[in-house]
Design an enzyme around this catalytic site. Structure first.
Site, mmCIF file in Angstrom:
data_model
loop_
_atom_site.group_PDB
_atom_site.id
_atom_site.type_symbol
_atom_site.label_atom_id
_atom_site.label_comp_id
_atom_site.label_asym_id
_atom_site.label_seq_id
_atom_site.Cartn_x
_atom_site.Cartn_y
_atom_site.Cartn_z
ATOM 1 N N HIS A 176 1.995 -1.377 -2.723
ATOM 2 C CA HIS A 176 0.589 -1.202 -2.345
ATOM 3 C C HIS A 176 0.272 0.202 -1.844
ATOM 4 C CE1 HIS A 176 2.272 -1.693 1.668
ATOM 5 N NE2 HIS A 176 1.158 -1.150 2.126
HETATM 6 C C1 UD1 Z 1 -3.445 -0.792 5.030
HETATM 7 C C2 UD1 Z 1 -2.637 0.170 5.906
HETATM 8 C C3 UD1 Z 1 -1.190 0.193 5.456
HETATM 9 C C4 UD1 Z 1 -0.625 -1.208 5.392
HETATM 10 C C5 UD1 Z 1 -1.519 -2.047 4.492
HETATM 11 C C6 UD1 Z 1 -1.056 -3.466 4.339
HETATM 12 C C7 UD1 Z 1 -3.890 2.111 6.746
HETATM 13 C C8 UD1 Z 1 -4.043 3.573 6.631
HETATM 14 N N1 UD1 Z 1 -3.141 1.530 5.795
HETATM 15 O O1 UD1 Z 1 -3.455 -0.270 3.719
HETATM 16 O O2 UD1 Z 1 -0.438 0.954 6.362
HETATM 17 O O3 UD1 Z 1 0.687 -1.144 4.883
HETATM 18 O O4 UD1 Z 1 -2.836 -2.057 5.059
HETATM 19 O O5 UD1 Z 1 -1.883 -4.101 3.404
HETATM 20 O O6 UD1 Z 1 -4.397 1.521 7.664
HETATM 21 N N2 UD1 Z 1 -8.977 -4.981 0.404
HETATM 22 C C9 UD1 Z 1 -9.399 -6.227 0.027
HETATM 23 N N3 UD1 Z 1 -9.379 -7.220 0.961
HETATM 24 C C10 UD1 Z 1 -8.963 -7.011 2.231
HETATM 25 C C11 UD1 Z 1 -8.569 -5.727 2.611
HETATM 26 C C12 UD1 Z 1 -8.554 -4.708 1.699
HETATM 27 O O7 UD1 Z 1 -9.773 -6.457 -1.114
HETATM 28 O O8 UD1 Z 1 -8.979 -7.975 3.036
HETATM 29 C C13 UD1 Z 1 -8.950 -3.904 -0.600
HETATM 30 C C14 UD1 Z 1 -10.172 -3.041 -0.547
HETATM 31 O O9 UD1 Z 1 -10.556 -2.757 -1.841
HETATM 32 C C15 UD1 Z 1 -9.701 -1.791 0.148
HETATM 33 C C16 UD1 Z 1 -8.224 -1.730 -0.264
HETATM 34 O O10 UD1 Z 1 -7.833 -3.102 -0.373
HETATM 35 O O11 UD1 Z 1 -10.403 -0.676 -0.224
HETATM 36 C C17 UD1 Z 1 -7.343 -1.033 0.702
HETATM 37 O O12 UD1 Z 1 -7.486 -1.593 2.018
HETATM 38 P P1 UD1 Z 1 -7.263 -0.635 3.297
HETATM 39 O O13 UD1 Z 1 -7.352 -1.396 4.562
HETATM 40 O O14 UD1 Z 1 -8.117 0.559 3.170
HETATM 41 O O15 UD1 Z 1 -5.783 -0.124 3.130
HETATM 42 P P2 UD1 Z 1 -4.455 -0.811 2.609
HETATM 43 O O16 UD1 Z 1 -4.093 -0.168 1.329
HETATM 44 O O17 UD1 Z 1 -4.503 -2.314 2.640
#
Ligand code: UD1
Length: 441
Positions: free
Chosen positions: A250
């Site tokens: 991820h």
């Molecule tokens: C975040 C953390 C990372 C952790 C990861 C676990 C930061 C900088 N990164 O990264 O350290 O390892 O979480 O997952 O805080 N999304 C959904 N549903 C959700 C949440 C996210 O669809 O409930 C999608 C969205 O399109 C979003 C993308 O996932 O833009 C990324 O989510 P985000 O919280 O920005 O970062 P992660 O890549 O999950």
């Protein structure tokens, strides 16, 4: 720093993203155990003057960085977490937008609730944002503010292109109490000039959760669902007859660039022709797979034990809940991942792990655990997988990864609170009482 009235102590814990939930759960469990222990103690003094004890008032704040049922909701059920008292609902966005939203909304929460201690865990944007607000808030004209406790402090990948590395460094430097999971963390914090009296080597709350829920995870039906239970169950333990590997990817640096992502997936082809590879796909990764038009050779249920058993190939699923994923990790022959926490969990489970990153902020998982760092090049990944499948590694258990980190943290927070308040007549449990409080059923 501020302290609420003597005898009462207000702790606010922040969670936001998936890897926070299993790190916070043992802290909340330890708070509940502390309060129950004190209740019993007071009840035992019926008719006599009661001892004065601190009760912890706990507030759970969810920033909403992760918000899906699969990324957040199911973890509250699996980990027996209480419903958050406050949900900030910040959702997704760029790093700046997400962090800024949390900064604004968390400030309002702090001003209303005025906690004595703010506990932040891990290295996600929610961790940094809430620590930063807490470090600059002023509850009164004296400039009093909460004590900031960072759980999982001191980890360093020494790669500042990782957003989590920036979050780790900044959070550690605005925190007052730094709770460290492994010896490298102690050294890193010393090297950065953080005073020794702020640092406590308490162990790993993510491992507290793993040890606590390991047996319960056996009741998961995920192995049946995936067709891996050819031989059924023995004494309640799943008896997976199918060799399979587990994959998670991820990290933006691995999946946002088409070439890097393709190199990694090509490095897994050989493995996927040998055995099924279960791939629960994170939402970010799902989006990239669609954008890049990737297609995987899927497992077809053609294993040697019949039609219900999976044959080789990639088995793509939605993100899995905590207990299902733990069950799958326990029975896997190999785990391939770019996650930080999974390197630690496989170390305790004794499952070989190949980390598809150039570095790790958790060196103990390589030095004494089952982890190897493969990088992201196709051939290096193939080599690492062959080595890990072929080798017999004698893994050890990192120091203090014994299921009691949450208890140690609450013990230190209570003692710190006691030292800072003028409240001196509090009942101080002697060693046996502390041991009894921490005893596991
Ligand atoms: C975040 C953390 C990372 C952790 C990861 C676990 C930061 C900088 N990164 O990264 O350290 O390892 O979480 O997952 O805080 N999304 C959904 N549903 C959700 C949440 C996210 O669809 O409930 C999608 C969205 O399109 C979003 C993308 O996932 O833009 C990324 O989510 P985000 O919280 O920005 O970062 P992660 O890549 O999950």
């Amino acid at each position: 720093m501020q302290w609420s009235e003597a005898g009462a102590m207000k702790i606010l814990t922040v969670v936001g993203a998936r890897p926070n939930f299993m790190k916070a759960a043992p802290i909340i469990a330890a708070i509940n155990a502390h309060n129950k222990h004190n209740e019993r103690l007071v009840a035992g003094f019926a008719g006599r003057p009661e001892p004065q004890v601190e009760t912890i008032q706990h507030i759970l704040v969810h920033t909403g960085q992760h918000y899906d049922e699969l990324m957040s909701g199911s973890f509250f059920n699996d980990l027996n977490l209480p419903k958050p008292d406050i949900h900030l609902g910040v959702g997704s966005g760029s790093h700046a937008t997400q962090t800024a939203e949390i900064l604004k909304k968390f400030e309002e929460v702090l001003l209303e609730k005025k906690p004595d201690i703010v506990v932040v865990v891990g290295d996600v944007n929610s961790t940094l944002a809430c620590a930063l607000v807490s470090s600059k808030i002023s509850f009164d004209s004296d400039g009093s503010r909460p004590v900031i406790a960072h759980v999982e402090a001191g980890l360093r990948s020494f790669d500042r292109s990782m957003p989590e590395e920036v979050n780790r460094i900044l959070t550690d430097h605005v925190s007052d109490l730094l709770f460290v999971t492994e010896e490298s963390g102690l050294q890193n914090l010393r090297n950065e000039g953080i005073p020794a009296d702020k640092i406590h080597f308490v162990g790993n709350t993510m491992i507290d959760s793993l040890l606590h829920f390991k047996e319960k995870a056996e009741a998961s039906t995920i192995l049946e669902k995936l067709g891996f239970l050819g031989q059924g169950r023995k004494n309640g333990e799943a008896n997976s007859s199918t060799r399979y590997a587990l994959l998670t990817l991820h990290r933006a640096s691995n999946v946002d660039n088409r070439d890097v992502f393709l190199n990694i997936m090509t490095g897994l082809e050989e493995l996927a022709t040998d055995c099924p590879v279960v791939f629960p796909v994170h939402p970010r990764t799902q989006r990239r797979i669609q954008e890049f038009g990737f297609e995987f050779s899927l497992g077809k249920g053609t294993g040697k034990h019949g039609a219900n058993e999976q044959g080789p190939g990639m088995i793509v699923t939605d993100p899995l809940g905590y207990l299902d994923f733990l069950c799958l990790m326990k029975h896997a022959s190999l785990v391939v991942t770019d996650s930080g926490g999974i390197q630690e969990e496989t170390t305790i489970l004794g499952i070989p792990c190949v980390t598809v990153r150039e570095n790790t902020e958790r060196p103990v998982t390589v030095e004494c655990g089952t982890n190897t760092i493969a990088g992201t090049k196709t051939d290096a990944i193939k080599d690492a997988i062959r080595r890990q499948l072929g080798g017999n590694r004698d893994n050890g258990v990192p120091k203090n990864w014994d299921g009691r980190a949450g208890e140690r943290i609450i013990d230190i927070l209570v003692r710190t609170h006691r030292e800072k308040t003028s409240f001196r007549s509090v009942f101080i449990p002697h060693t046996e009482a502390l041991e009894a409080r921490y005893a596991r059923p």
